[in-house]
Design a protein around this motif. Structure first.
Motif, PDB file in Angstrom:
ATOM      1  N   ASN A  11       0.829  -1.182   0.000  1.00 40.30           N
ATOM      2  CA  ASN A  11       0.000   0.000   0.000  1.00 40.30           C
ATOM      3  C   ASN A  11       0.873   1.245   0.000  1.00 40.30           C
ATOM      4  N   HIS A  12       0.521   2.204  -0.838  1.00 41.56           N
ATOM      5  CA  HIS A  12       1.266   3.450  -0.933  1.00 41.56           C
ATOM      6  C   HIS A  12       0.306   4.617  -0.957  1.00 41.56           C
ATOM      7  N   GLY A  13       0.852   5.797  -0.712  1.00 40.34           N
ATOM      8  CA  GLY A  13       0.060   6.993  -0.903  1.00 40.34           C
ATOM      9  C   GLY A  13      -0.188   7.234  -2.385  1.00 40.34           C
ATOM     10  N   GLY A  14      -1.178   8.060  -2.680  1.00 37.17           N
ATOM     11  CA  GLY A  14      -1.458   8.423  -4.065  1.00 37.17           C
ATOM     12  C   GLY A  14      -2.350   7.463  -4.821  1.00 37.17           C
ATOM     13  N   ASP A  15      -2.857   6.434  -4.164  1.00 33.97           N
ATOM     14  CA  ASP A  15      -3.698   5.444  -4.842  1.00 33.97           C
ATOM     15  C   ASP A  15      -5.166   5.843  -4.698  1.00 33.97           C
ATOM     16  N   LEU A  16      -5.643   6.658  -5.622  1.00 32.71           N
ATOM     17  CA  LEU A  16      -7.025   7.130  -5.535  1.00 32.71           C
ATOM     18  C   LEU A  16      -8.018   6.029  -5.893  1.00 32.71           C
TER      19      LEU A  16
END
Length: 347
Positions: A11-16
């Protein structure tokens, strides 16, 4: 079938896409504050006609290496490797050494451990820098993500010396060094022969989709790292934008000031919402609280996506809003959260 950890997506940031699955009824567009990216990107030029109809030129690649060496403090262009993102460089660095113990200083960016494991190393996550000294490859993020921790240059050089005595390598990810208040890059120290420094272009310049990053290392190591991306490591567009942006000192200085001001503004909003700001850089702030799961859900339902951490359930990381409308949207959502808490407390 169980997927090995090194092959499983993280899981990462930026995954809309993930945000919309979590909060299907949230208002659009989502305000994405889940990644530590400059919300005011470097302005793109008008690209030459036919740019994508021919291969990137070697002369442009060499010029980018010259400009990057100057911008990042590398000893020479021969010490610079250009790549389409840092992960391919971490993997290639892992292949430089025989398989062994790879230690990652945590908590930090999770991809490094996964990629080192993919390169065949036995990965151990450690909490103290002294625990890195017996590694075949030691991986440090400086400044750290997500807490902004900065390790002193002397501390890292002492670690590099200890590693060198046993044939070890120190890999320092300086993705956020552009905005490190009081931080110092090791780029000018790579001549020691066992230090590899990674620099990210996309975060500070607000263009992660351009896929441009750099490794700085002794020329022998640099040539081996450059073998993985091959003769055309990045696109022609990345070569053009990278050369322009890294040479633009005025834009850099102005951006450093505006980001620092925005980070202070964000701290005020988070503190007013009852959160304790415990770290970060001027591209992101790490906050801690007792009711962050509730806040994460509250913000998500308002169409605002922030970064949560499974391993640290009391933490949330916030990126910077872009313009006044986004600032107001965040302020309104935080204020309504405070009001909901007050109503609940009074029941």
């Amino acid at each position: 079938m169980t997927i090995p950890r090194e092959l499983a997506p993280l899981n990462h940031g930026g995954d809309l896409g993930a945000a919309r699955k979590l909060f299907p009824g949230a208002p659009e567009p989502f305000l994405d504050l889940s990644a530590g990216i400059n919300p005011h990107p470097y302005p793109l030029p008008k690209f030459p006609e036919g740019l994508y109809a021919r291969l990137p030129e070697q002369a442009a690649l060499l010029e980018l290496k010259e400009i990057a060496a100057k911008a990042y403090g590398a000893p020479s262009p021969a010490h610079v490797v250009v790549a389409p993102g840092s992960q391919i460089l971490v993997a290639q660095a892992g292949f430089l050494l025989a398989r062994g113990r790879a230690c990652v200083l945590t908590p930090t960016y999770a991809e490094h451990a996964r990629v080192a494991e993919l390169a065949g190393h036995n990965v151990v996550e450690v909490a103290e820098i002294a625990q890195l000294a017996d590694a075949r490859i030691a991986i440090v993020v400086n400044p750290n993500n997500p807490d902004g921790r900065i390790l002193a240059t002397d501390t890292l050089l002492a670690l590099a010396d200890r590693l060198q005595k046993r044939g070890g390598l120190l890999l320092v990810d300086e993705a956020f060094m552009d905005v490190a208040a009081g931080g110092s890059s090791l780029a000018d120290q790579v001549g020691r022969g066992n230090i590899v420094v990674l620099r990210s272009f996309g975060k500070f310049y607000g263009l992660p989709g351009l896929r441009l990053s750099f490794a700085i290392a002794a020329p022998e190591i640099a040539s081996r790292l450059a073998a993985a991306p091959g003769p055309w490591p990045v696109s022609s567009a990345a070569l053009i934008v990278g050369r322009m942006a890294l040479a633009n000192v005025a834009w850099r200085e102005k951006t450093l000031t505006s980001l620092a001001e925005a980070a202070l503004k964000l701290d005020v909003l988070l503190s007013a919402a009852g959160l304790e700001v415990i770290g970060g850089t001027s591209l992101f702030r790490l906050a801690r609280g007792k009711e962050v799961a509730w806040l994460f859900r509250h913000l998500g339902e308002a169409g605002i996506y922030v970064r949560r951490f499974t391993e640290y359930p009391a933490w949330l990381r916030f990126g910077l809003p872009a313009g006044e409308e986004e600032w107001q949207r965040l302020n309104t959502a935080l204020a309504s959260f405070v009001a909901e808490k007050a109503i609940k407390a009074g029941q």
